[in-house]
Design a protein around this motif. Structure first.
Motif, PDB file in Angstrom:
ATOM      1  N   HIS A 211       0.860  -1.188   0.000  1.00 38.37           N
ATOM      2  CA  HIS A 211       0.000   0.000   0.000  1.00 38.37           C
ATOM      3  C   HIS A 211       0.887   1.226   0.000  1.00 38.37           C
ATOM      4  O   HIS A 211       2.059   1.172   0.376  1.00 38.37           O
ATOM      5  N   ASP A 212       0.331   2.329  -0.484  1.00 34.81           N
ATOM      6  CA  ASP A 212       1.131   3.550  -0.527  1.00 34.81           C
ATOM      7  C   ASP A 212       0.444   4.651   0.262  1.00 34.81           C
ATOM      8  O   ASP A 212      -0.650   4.451   0.808  1.00 34.81           O
ATOM      9  N   TYR A 213       1.087   5.775   0.372  1.00 33.28           N
ATOM     10  CA  TYR A 213       0.627   6.919   1.163  1.00 33.28           C
ATOM     11  C   TYR A 213       0.573   8.108   0.218  1.00 33.28           C
ATOM     12  O   TYR A 213       1.611   8.614  -0.183  1.00 33.28           O
ATOM     13  N   THR A 225      -0.271  13.558  -3.600  1.00 31.38           N
ATOM     14  CA  THR A 225       1.058  13.571  -4.230  1.00 31.38           C
ATOM     15  C   THR A 225       1.178  12.322  -5.097  1.00 31.38           C
ATOM     16  O   THR A 225       0.271  11.496  -5.139  1.00 31.38           O
ATOM     17  N   GLY A 226       2.326  12.164  -5.715  1.00 28.49           N
ATOM     18  CA  GLY A 226       2.595  10.923  -6.452  1.00 28.49           C
ATOM     19  C   GLY A 226       2.778   9.739  -5.529  1.00 28.49           C
ATOM     20  O   GLY A 226       2.771   8.591  -5.973  1.00 28.49           O
ATOM     21  N   GLY A 227       2.959   9.981  -4.239  1.00 28.84           N
ATOM     22  CA  GLY A 227       3.179   8.903  -3.263  1.00 28.84           C
ATOM     23  C   GLY A 227       4.340   9.261  -2.362  1.00 28.84           C
ATOM     24  O   GLY A 227       5.440   9.500  -2.833  1.00 28.84           O
ATOM     25  N   LEU A 268       0.450  -5.156 -14.474  1.00 29.71           N
ATOM     26  CA  LEU A 268      -0.857  -4.523 -14.256  1.00 29.71           C
ATOM     27  C   LEU A 268      -0.974  -4.190 -12.774  1.00 29.71           C
ATOM     28  O   LEU A 268      -0.656  -5.026 -11.918  1.00 29.71           O
ATOM     29  N   TYR A 269      -1.426  -2.990 -12.506  1.00 30.27           N
ATOM     30  CA  TYR A 269      -1.488  -2.473 -11.134  1.00 30.27           C
ATOM     31  C   TYR A 269      -2.935  -2.078 -10.874  1.00 30.27           C
ATOM     32  O   TYR A 269      -3.511  -1.291 -11.616  1.00 30.27           O
ATOM     33  N   ALA A 270      -3.519  -2.654  -9.825  1.00 31.76           N
ATOM     34  CA  ALA A 270      -4.878  -2.279  -9.438  1.00 31.76           C
ATOM     35  C   ALA A 270      -4.831  -1.538  -8.110  1.00 31.76           C
ATOM     36  O   ALA A 270      -4.260  -2.034  -7.140  1.00 31.76           O
ATOM     37  N   CYS A 286      -1.006   0.956 -15.786  1.00 28.58           N
ATOM     38  CA  CYS A 286      -0.374   0.070 -16.773  1.00 28.58           C
ATOM     39  C   CYS A 286       1.118  -0.091 -16.524  1.00 28.58           C
ATOM     40  O   CYS A 286       1.867  -0.369 -17.438  1.00 28.58           O
ATOM     41  N   ARG A 287       1.542   0.037 -15.273  1.00 24.65           N
ATOM     42  CA  ARG A 287       2.968   0.135 -14.907  1.00 24.65           C
ATOM     43  C   ARG A 287       3.120  -0.222 -13.446  1.00 24.65           C
ATOM     44  O   ARG A 287       2.124  -0.429 -12.746  1.00 24.65           O
ATOM     45  N   PHE A 288       4.358  -0.275 -12.968  1.00 26.61           N
ATOM     46  CA  PHE A 288       4.588  -0.444 -11.529  1.00 26.61           C
ATOM     47  C   PHE A 288       4.202   0.840 -10.805  1.00 26.61           C
ATOM     48  O   PHE A 288       4.341   1.945 -11.345  1.00 26.61           O
ATOM     49  N   GLY A 289       3.772   0.710  -9.552  1.00 26.54           N
ATOM     50  CA  GLY A 289       3.541   1.888  -8.720  1.00 26.54           C
ATOM     51  C   GLY A 289       4.874   2.473  -8.275  1.00 26.54           C
ATOM     52  O   GLY A 289       5.865   1.761  -8.149  1.00 26.54           O
ATOM     53  N   ASP A 290       4.871   3.748  -8.045  1.00 24.06           N
ATOM     54  CA  ASP A 290       6.038   4.444  -7.514  1.00 24.06           C
ATOM     55  C   ASP A 290       5.540   5.221  -6.305  1.00 24.06           C
ATOM     56  O   ASP A 290       4.714   6.117  -6.474  1.00 24.06           O
ATOM     57  N   PRO A 291       5.915   4.885  -5.083  1.00 25.52           N
ATOM     58  CA  PRO A 291       7.071   4.079  -4.654  1.00 25.52           C
ATOM     59  C   PRO A 291       6.815   2.616  -4.301  1.00 25.52           C
ATOM     60  O   PRO A 291       7.702   1.986  -3.721  1.00 25.52           O
ATOM     61  N   GLU A 292       5.675   2.038  -4.669  1.00 28.32           N
ATOM     62  CA  GLU A 292       5.463   0.625  -4.311  1.00 28.32           C
ATOM     63  C   GLU A 292       6.554  -0.273  -4.903  1.00 28.32           C
ATOM     64  O   GLU A 292       6.970  -1.259  -4.291  1.00 28.32           O
ATOM     65  N   CYS A 293       6.990   0.062  -6.125  1.00 25.28           N
ATOM     66  CA  CYS A 293       7.994  -0.757  -6.808  1.00 25.28           C
ATOM     67  C   CYS A 293       9.274  -0.868  -5.977  1.00 25.28           C
ATOM     68  O   CYS A 293       9.900  -1.930  -5.919  1.00 25.28           O
TER      69      CYS A 293
HETATM   70  N1  GLY Z   1       1.897   5.114  -5.989  1.00 22.14           N
HETATM   71  C1  GLY Z   1       0.867   5.498  -6.860  1.00 22.14           C
HETATM   72  C2  GLY Z   1       1.166   5.377  -8.277  1.00 22.14           C
HETATM   73  O1  GLY Z   1       2.241   4.954  -8.679  1.00 22.14           O
HETATM   74  O2  GLY Z   1       0.293   5.711  -9.086  1.00 22.14           O
END
Ligand code: GLY
Ligand code: AMP
Length: 420
Positions: A211-213, A225-227, A268-270, A286-293
């Motif tokens: 999970h992200d913030y 924010t973007g995360g 794939l990212y849901a 359609c990509r990795f999450g940032d910063p989840e990746c």
């Molecule tokens: N962490 C959210 C995103 O990559 O869209």
């Protein structure tokens, strides 16, 4: 093999770090990369949106595999262009990337294939949109259909706020063509989780949960924010619910895309929200999450490259990935003012000492080296990632390293990885 990674954020640093360690990777390029990526790959100054330049680079350098990090080049058709040029690429084609590039397409897909999501309607006309908003009542969510660099979603607490967002998108065209059509959704409440899977179009390999913030300030206050941080695995899911979502949401979407004649390959990212009425999908990416990746890849125990390759040639069914049982917590350090206006060129000291802390890995996002001095060049600047036997241990490691970094013009949230 020669590999080119497209992008220049923390996600791409994590990808480059893993790929550079692969015994199969003889040469690693990154366009445009960043200060930290330059330590593990050759950075080439071609922007991630410069599709012509990227295809030319891949051809000139005889690249064997291109790994595309961000959504904009995917939605713009970079993978199609590379395939036409006979170059293997990890990531969906433009038609498949519409799952992120058009929220109207994604919502329609979910509706057609029974993937649970918030109630919604689509609008081209501001007056009709406002009438629907008034009918639904606040709080409600207004979304631009297309890509808007993460700024196209407004969670409106009042009708005035909703109407202002509708006008900004449909009338003032704040996001250009991306906001020529909008969606209005019911506002859902609950904890959010991020789910990922690799897929070659027919086989699917789920990745660990995260999970992200998204908000800038502690306690999920402040602007989107973007995360600002991420954890993996997320304690918000039971193993049973995670398995259910992998099947209903991720496998469901992969099958739906194949059935629609848009076979989806890549990652794939849901984004899923856990409401009292059950889990609902907020978005597909359609990509990795940032910063989840960054948190995910810190836990990977094997070579990433064969799995990415397998997504490009239909052989993912033969691949498994091993993950450490550890938790990872990524704390993002951002420039003061982000996601609003911020200063660049400020000096960051102490990163080598922070990186020497046990169980810590530092990923660069908006950084550059000026001679040997590390400077901030973007909004999100560093992803300090701690690894440990529990989320609490991992967070403690990450924050120990944060404390060693001397960057007065930066800030981070203090509650990443704290139990909900
Ligand atoms: N962490 C959210 C995103 O990559 O869209
Ligand atoms: P999206 O790009 O659609 O994921 O939206 C970005 C963020 O806005 C999500 O991660 C949520 O925090 C929030 N959001 C989006 N849609 C909704 C919704 N229907 N209800 C509540 N929050 C939402």
């Amino acid at each position: 093999m020669k590999v080119l990674v497209v992008g220049g954020g923390g996600r791409e640093h994590a990808l480059c770090w893993r790929l550079s360690a692969s015994p199969l990777c003889r040469e690693l390029l990154c366009a445009p990369g960043n200060g930290g990526i330059g330590r593990v790959a050759e950075c080439v100054p071609v922007a991630a949106e410069d599709l012509d330049g990227l295809v030319r680079l891949a051809q000139e350098r005889a690249v064997d595999l291109v790994v595309v990090g961000p959504e904009a080049p995917l939605v713009g058709g970079l993978v199609d262009r590379l395939q036409d040029a006979g170059i293997r690429a990890f990531g969906p084609t433009a038609l498949a990337a519409e799952i992120e590039g058009s929220k109207v397409f994604a919502k329609g897909l979910m509706q057609r294939y029974g993937i649970p999501t918030a109630r919604w309607e689509r609008f081209f006309d501001a007056a009709e949109a406002k009438a629907y908003a008034a009918d639904l009542g606040p709080p409600l969510v207004v979304k631009a259909d297309g890509l808007a660099a993460g700024k196209g979603v407004v969670v409106a607490q009042s009708l005035e706020e909703a109407n202002a967002a509708i006008d900004a998108m449909l009338v003032a065209r704040r996001f250009g063509e991306a906001g020529a059509e909008i969606l209005i959704e019911e506002c859902l409440t609950g904890r959010e989780v991020s789910l990922f899977a690799l897929t070659d179009g027919s086989h699917m390999l789920p990745l660990p949960s995260a999970h992200d913030y998204k908000r800038a300030q502690d306690g999920d206050e402040g602007p989107n924010t973007g995360g600002m941080g991420a954890v993996s695995p997320t304690p918000r899911l039971t193993p049973r619910l995670e398995a259910q979502l992998q099947e209903e949401v991720l496998a469901g979407a992969v099958q739906a895309m194949a059935a629609e004649g848009r076979p989806y390959t890549g990652v794939l990212y849901a984004g899923v929200i856990l409401t009292e009425q059950g889990p609902k999908v907020l978005e597909f990416n359609c990509r990795f999450g940032d910063p989840e990746c960054q948190a995910l890849l810190a836990r990977l125990d094997v070579d990433l490259l064969p799995a990415l390759m397998a997504c490009t040639d239909g052989t993912l069914g033969h691949i498994g990935l091993d993950w450490t049982g550890d938790s990872a917590v990524c704390v993002v350090m951002a420039a003061a003012g982000y996601p609003g206006a911020y200063e660049t060129g400020t000096v960051i000291r102490g990163v080598p000492a922070a990186a020497a802390e046990p169980a810590v890995r530092i990923f660069h996002a908006g950084t550059a080296f000026q001679d040997e001095t590390l400077v901030a060049e973007g909004g999100r600047v560093l992803g300090i990632t701690g690894i440990g036997p529990s989320m609490a241990h991992a967070a403690a490691s990450a924050y120990r390293a944060v404390a060693v970094i001397n960057w007065p013009e930066g800030y981070c949230r203090k509650d990443i990885g704290r139990p909900d």
